[in-house]
Design a protein around this motif. Structure first.
Motif, short mmCIF file in Angstrom:
data_model
loop_
_atom_site.label_atom_id
_atom_site.label_comp_id
_atom_site.label_asym_id
_atom_site.label_seq_id
_atom_site.Cartn_x
_atom_site.Cartn_y
_atom_site.Cartn_z
N ARG A 30 0.92 -0.97 -0.39
CA ARG A 30 -0.11 0.26 0.18
C ARG A 30 1.09 0.93 -0.41
N GLU A 55 -6.26 8.11 -4.06
CA GLU A 55 -6.65 7.22 -2.68
C GLU A 55 -7.48 7.06 -2.57
N PHE A 58 -8.63 3.68 -4.09
CA PHE A 58 -8.19 2.61 -3.24
C PHE A 58 -9.19 2.32 -1.99
N PHE A 62 -11.80 -0.38 -1.20
CA PHE A 62 -11.31 -1.26 -0.10
C PHE A 62 -12.42 -1.35 0.76
N TRP A 89 -4.01 -9.62 -3.75
CA TRP A 89 -3.18 -8.42 -3.72
C TRP A 89 -1.78 -7.94 -4.43
N THR A 96 1.87 -3.09 -10.38
CA THR A 96 1.93 -1.65 -10.80
C THR A 96 2.41 -0.91 -11.30
N ARG A 109 -4.56 0.36 -8.67
CA ARG A 109 -5.26 0.71 -6.91
C ARG A 109 -6.12 0.22 -7.08
N LEU A 110 -7.30 0.25 -7.53
CA LEU A 110 -8.78 -0.34 -7.34
C LEU A 110 -8.91 -1.14 -7.21
N LEU A 112 -6.26 -3.29 -6.00
CA LEU A 112 -5.29 -3.56 -4.44
C LEU A 112 -6.10 -3.61 -3.32
N GLY A 113 -6.96 -2.17 -3.64
CA GLY A 113 -7.37 -2.02 -1.97
C GLY A 113 -8.71 -2.80 -1.87
N GLU A 116 -6.92 -6.22 -0.62
CA GLU A 116 -6.00 -5.96 0.33
C GLU A 116 -7.51 -5.73 1.28
N SER A 369 -12.15 7.98 2.30
CA SER A 369 -11.41 8.39 1.16
C SER A 369 -12.09 9.58 0.47
#
Length: 415
Positions: A30, A55, A58, A62, A89, A96, A109-110, A112-113, A116, A369
């Protein structure tokens, strides 16, 4: 075969150590973006607001993943779900390092969030199943401290690997992401299927079957859940604003060079880890001194909230030792809040721990967010990070006042 008590104790803390490692990997994947935020902004020609939208993407992903994986965690065995989400993740972090466009960065990022988010329902179900109530805050401190370790280690890796060449940040994402496969192997060798199976819907009482009264709706429509909502919004707004914007605050707001900023972030996150572990140890020590489990957790939460409130001094502090000292105290308090909160949330439900944790995570990320692009717009307009950072430092104290005022008195007495 049942393990002897001493052997089981060692095993449970070993598993908590694996949870710490998972949190470390989670935050390394992250934090890589935040630590190279100035480079990303230049190479992709982004405004502060556009960086804020990364962010936000993300965080909203999340939020979605927290609820999705919370539901799944209550229905499946965490032993198998946990490594699956960790590997997914890690894959997103690895990819990335290859992106060439803002859209590609946004998509990574989408995802990954989203993946995660599965970490927390799985980890909290593990500590809830394996640890007795008096040890859960310490267990959650070990779990949570991994986030600080991840944030500590990431700047050190950056210092070693970053060069002046454009794109030198890319291999960092790929190397960090590869660590997840090692963790997955250790997890399978260290856990057993029966220890992390879902809690059954029907429980036995005096040899007879009885329907478990622990329902999801009874947990959500309770005064304690309302308190948890206020707490999770308050502590996450503070933590994530500092997590995302601290590197930019130090470089653009206080004039630190990149290497000086990375060294500062090393000490900042070291302080968060000290605060996190200290919160668990203090809670356990207070209980040993005769405090109830609830009172020991509440006292520790209040001390941490007071430390964070010192961040209200930021607008009056220039770069230097005093700013460093105040931010170190804020760091100690900001992560120390989390193991207390996580343990309080585990009191809401046993059978629906995953869904409760997921819903609280969704609320936390849905509220925190959208703050980032707004904060970015304010910085673009005012050229200052100070006021917003100072204001959020008062939120944990508000949560503490709500906690001591609204928590059911009868339950506080018996816990």
């Amino acid at each position: 075969m049942q393990q002897p008590p001493a052997s089981r104790t060692l095993w449970t803390w070993w598993v908590c150590g694996l949870l710490l490692c998972a949190s470390t990997i989670n935050y390394m994947d992250r934090q890589t973006l935040a630590n190279v935020s100035e480079r990303i902004t230049r190479e992709f020609s982004l405004s502060e607001a556009q960086y804020g939208y990364l962010e936000t993407a993300f965080g909203l992903a999340f939020a979605t993943g927290a609820l999705v994986f919370g539901i799944i965690a209550d229905r499946t065995n965490v032993r198998f779900l946990y490594p699956a989400v960790l590997l997914l993740w890690s894959l997103m972090g690895f990819l990335t390092g290859f992106v060439e466009t803002y859209l590609g960065l946004m998509l990574c990022r989408l995802l990954l969030g989203f993946f995660e988010a599965g970490h927390w329902p799985c980890a909290l179900k593990t500590t809830h199943r394996l640890l007795p109530p008096e040890n859960r805050t310490l267990g959650n401190s070990v779990l949570q401290s991994g986030t600080a370790i991840g944030a500590i280690v990431t700047p050190l890796i950056m210092l070693k690997m970053l060069t002046d060449a454009p794109g030198s940040w890319r291999p960092v994402f790929q190397i960090i992401a590869a660590v997840g496969s090692v963790w997955s192997i250790l997890w399978f060798f260290s856990t057993r299927t029966e220890d992390l199976a879902p809690v059954p819907t029907v429980t036995a009482v005096d040899g007879e079957s009885a329907v478990d009264q622990d329902t999801f709706l009874s947990a959500v429509f309770s005064r304690k859940f309302l308190i948890m909502v206020i707490m999770v919004v308050s502590i996450n707004a503070c933590w994530h604003l500092f997590r995302v914007w601290m590197p930019k605050f130090l470089q653009s707001g206080r004039g630190y060079e990149e290497r000086s900023m990375l060294k500062f972030m090393f000490w900042y996150h070291t302080a968060t880890d000290v605060g996190c572990i200290s919160a668990g140890l203090l809670t356990r020590k207070l209980h040993q001194f005769g405090y109830s489990v609830h009172r020991s957790r509440t006292t520790t939460f209040g001390i941490c909230a007071l430390l964070v409130a010192l961040g209200g001094l930021i607008p009056w502090l220039s770069a230097g030792n005093l700013l460093f000292a105040v931010l170190m105290l804020v760091a100690c308090g900001s992560l120390g809040l989390f193991p207390c909160f996580l343990t309080f949330s585990q009191e809401l439900s046993t059978r629906h721990q995953g869904k409760v944790t997921g819903l609280l995570g969704t609320i936390a990320w849905c509220t925190s967010s959208p703050v980032h692009p707004l904060f970015g717009h304010i910085v673009d307009t005012t050229k200052s990070y100070d006021l917003g950072m100072a204001l959020v430092c008062g939120l944990p104290m508000l949560a503490f006042l709500v906690l001591i005022t609204l928590w059911p008195a009868k339950e506080a007495e018996i816990q």
